[in-house]
Design a protein around this motif. Structure first.
Motif, PDB file in Angstrom:
ATOM      1  N   ARG A  24     -93.119  79.250 -21.264  1.00 27.96           N
ATOM      2  CA  ARG A  24     -91.832  79.757 -21.757  1.00 27.96           C
ATOM      3  C   ARG A  24     -90.985  78.564 -22.180  1.00 27.96           C
ATOM      4  O   ARG A  24     -91.052  77.498 -21.569  1.00 27.96           O
ATOM      5  CB  ARG A  24     -91.116  80.543 -20.668  1.00 27.96           C
ATOM      6  CG  ARG A  24     -89.816  81.238 -21.109  1.00 27.96           C
ATOM      7  CD  ARG A  24     -90.080  82.378 -22.075  1.00 27.96           C
ATOM      8  NE  ARG A  24     -88.844  83.004 -22.490  1.00 27.96           N
ATOM      9  CZ  ARG A  24     -88.290  84.066 -21.904  1.00 27.96           C
ATOM     10  NH1 ARG A  24     -88.893  84.611 -20.848  1.00 27.96           N
ATOM     11  NH2 ARG A  24     -87.179  84.589 -22.358  1.00 27.96           N
ATOM     12  N   SER A  25     -90.199  78.723 -23.203  1.00 26.10           N
ATOM     13  CA  SER A  25     -89.259  77.676 -23.603  1.00 26.10           C
ATOM     14  C   SER A  25     -88.069  77.700 -22.660  1.00 26.10           C
ATOM     15  O   SER A  25     -87.361  78.704 -22.554  1.00 26.10           O
ATOM     16  CB  SER A  25     -88.792  77.894 -25.042  1.00 26.10           C
ATOM     17  OG  SER A  25     -87.823  76.926 -25.397  1.00 26.10           O
ATOM     18  N   LEU A  26     -87.846  76.587 -21.955  1.00 28.40           N
ATOM     19  CA  LEU A  26     -86.760  76.512 -20.985  1.00 28.40           C
ATOM     20  C   LEU A  26     -85.510  75.836 -21.532  1.00 28.40           C
ATOM     21  O   LEU A  26     -84.456  75.896 -20.889  1.00 28.40           O
ATOM     22  CB  LEU A  26     -87.217  75.746 -19.737  1.00 28.40           C
ATOM     23  CG  LEU A  26     -88.327  76.399 -18.904  1.00 28.40           C
ATOM     24  CD1 LEU A  26     -88.659  75.518 -17.719  1.00 28.40           C
ATOM     25  CD2 LEU A  26     -87.916  77.786 -18.439  1.00 28.40           C
ATOM     26  N   ASP A  27     -85.599  75.186 -22.684  1.00 28.84           N
ATOM     27  CA  ASP A  27     -84.516  74.321 -23.115  1.00 28.84           C
ATOM     28  C   ASP A  27     -84.009  74.598 -24.528  1.00 28.84           C
ATOM     29  O   ASP A  27     -83.285  73.784 -25.092  1.00 28.84           O
ATOM     30  CB  ASP A  27     -84.939  72.856 -23.019  1.00 28.84           C
ATOM     31  CG  ASP A  27     -86.345  72.624 -23.563  1.00 28.84           C
ATOM     32  OD1 ASP A  27     -86.854  73.499 -24.276  1.00 28.84           O
ATOM     33  OD2 ASP A  27     -86.927  71.571 -23.262  1.00 28.84           O
ATOM     34  N   PHE A  28     -84.395  75.744 -25.101  1.00 27.23           N
ATOM     35  CA  PHE A  28     -83.857  76.164 -26.401  1.00 27.23           C
ATOM     36  C   PHE A  28     -84.102  75.117 -27.479  1.00 27.23           C
ATOM     37  O   PHE A  28     -83.226  74.843 -28.314  1.00 27.23           O
ATOM     38  CB  PHE A  28     -82.351  76.452 -26.300  1.00 27.23           C
ATOM     39  CG  PHE A  28     -81.967  77.822 -26.824  1.00 27.23           C
ATOM     40  CD1 PHE A  28     -82.379  78.243 -28.072  1.00 27.23           C
ATOM     41  CD2 PHE A  28     -81.183  78.682 -26.065  1.00 27.23           C
ATOM     42  CE1 PHE A  28     -82.033  79.497 -28.557  1.00 27.23           C
ATOM     43  CE2 PHE A  28     -80.830  79.939 -26.538  1.00 27.23           C
ATOM     44  CZ  PHE A  28     -81.251  80.348 -27.787  1.00 27.23           C
ATOM     45  N   ASP A  29     -85.306  74.509 -27.483  1.00 22.88           N
ATOM     46  CA  ASP A  29     -85.619  73.529 -28.524  1.00 22.88           C
ATOM     47  C   ASP A  29     -86.731  74.016 -29.443  1.00 22.88           C
ATOM     48  O   ASP A  29     -87.239  73.255 -30.260  1.00 22.88           O
ATOM     49  CB  ASP A  29     -85.997  72.180 -27.905  1.00 22.88           C
ATOM     50  CG  ASP A  29     -87.305  72.229 -27.131  1.00 22.88           C
ATOM     51  OD1 ASP A  29     -87.827  73.342 -26.922  1.00 22.88           O
ATOM     52  OD2 ASP A  29     -87.800  71.163 -26.733  1.00 22.88           O
ATOM     53  N   GLY A  30     -87.121  75.290 -29.314  1.00 20.94           N
ATOM     54  CA  GLY A  30     -88.089  75.861 -30.236  1.00 20.94           C
ATOM     55  C   GLY A  30     -89.536  75.618 -29.897  1.00 20.94           C
ATOM     56  O   GLY A  30     -90.424  75.956 -30.688  1.00 20.94           O
ATOM     57  N   THR A  31     -89.823  75.024 -28.714  1.00 19.36           N
ATOM     58  CA  THR A  31     -91.198  74.788 -28.303  1.00 19.36           C
ATOM     59  C   THR A  31     -91.431  75.400 -26.926  1.00 19.36           C
ATOM     60  O   THR A  31     -90.494  75.593 -26.144  1.00 19.36           O
ATOM     61  CB  THR A  31     -91.521  73.288 -28.243  1.00 19.36           C
ATOM     62  OG1 THR A  31     -90.647  72.643 -27.313  1.00 19.36           O
ATOM     63  CG2 THR A  31     -91.359  72.645 -29.609  1.00 19.36           C
TER      64      THR A  31
END
Length: 280
Positions: A24-31
């Motif tokens: 899951r993406s935890l940091d809102f950076d698109g990865t």
């Protein structure tokens, strides 16, 4: 995926288990990042293996030039080891979901407290504080090149205590949407002293000025090949929002991200978008 399968890394001596690993993406950076329970000489540990690449700009889909994850702690690694309010068990399960609809997914897991009771703990995805020990494992190169702000998973007693104190012999805990209002609730499976199990529901009554997205794709492919629409593992959604400051933020989430013995999951993706101008 079979239960009780593990791989021992010959260099780090860590045992990577299939107990409850998820993407899951935890940091809102698109990865997409990787959460893992690893078996070390100090017991079971929770680690976040951050994607070494960042999806920036307006493009949603990008290819990466190298493998995105590190699996060895040390200088230059993109791994964060989380300090927990209790002890992880070999039966600990993880459920990922955006409890406060801010766009950053939170973590629900089982831990043993100082009284040897197994309880459900909700860890909130928060910004790193200056003196946060969870953030000390970030290497300088990662911090320097990171386009967003460093984050961590942290227990917040004001939010988590009603969940932690609801039962002392928890078998499993998972996010769900009982009211179908886009706010993730929690179901706790607890064992009574007489050996019977009971399901306890915790309604999410946080009233935040935020938006959410809920999506469920279906496919006609099934094991019976009869043309029925079925739910599928691993289907990934990627989206871009415009923040209140006019900044593009990319994020990604997968449907049915786990195949473990206690992975009770929603059949759809449900996540918050935070405060936004409603441009998606």
């Amino acid at each position: 995926m079979p239960r009780n399968v593990s791989v021992v890394d010959p260099v780090s001596k860590f045992t990577f288990t299939d107990l409850s690993n998820l993407f899951r993406s935890l940091d809102f950076d698109g990865t997409t990042d990787l959460l893992m329970i690893v078996n070390t000489t100090d017991g079971f540990m929770l680690e976040v293996h951050y994607n070494k690449h960042v999806n920036v700009g307006e493009a949603l889909c990008q290819s990466f030039p190298s493998f995105p994850y590190d699996f060895r702690m040390g200088t230059g690694s993109y791994i964060q080891r989380i300090t927990l309010p209790g002890k992880l068990l070999n039966s600990s399960s993880m459920s990922i979901g955006d409890a406060n609809s801010d766009g950053y997914p939170d973590l629900l897991t089982l831990l043993m407290d100082s009284s040897n009771d197994t309880r459900a703990y909700l860890l909130i995805n928060e910004l790193c504080a200056v003196d946060d020990v969870n953030c000390s494992s970030y290497n300088e190169e990662f911090a320097k090149n990171y386009t967003g702000k460093l984050r961590t998973l942290k227990y917040d007693a004001a939010i988590g205590d009603p969940i932690t104190t609801i039962a002392t012999a928890v078998v499993s805990a998972s996010f769900t949407d009982i009211a179908f209002d886009g706010r993730l609730d929690i179901i706790v499976n607890a064992r009574a002293t007489n050996g019977s199990n009971s399901l306890l529901g915790i309604i999410n009554n946080l009233k935040e000025d935020t938006f959410f997205i809920k999506a469920l794709p279906l496919t006609s492919f099934s094991s019976e090949d009869d043309g029925r629409l079925v739910n599928s593992f691993g289907i990934t959604f990627q989206w871009k929002i415009t923040s209140l400051e006019g900044q593009y933020l990319n994020s990604v989430a997968s449907q049915l991200t786990q195949q473990t013995g206690r992975a009770l999951q929603l059949p759809f993706v449900c996540t918050g978008l935070g405060r936004t101008n409603n441009y998606l």
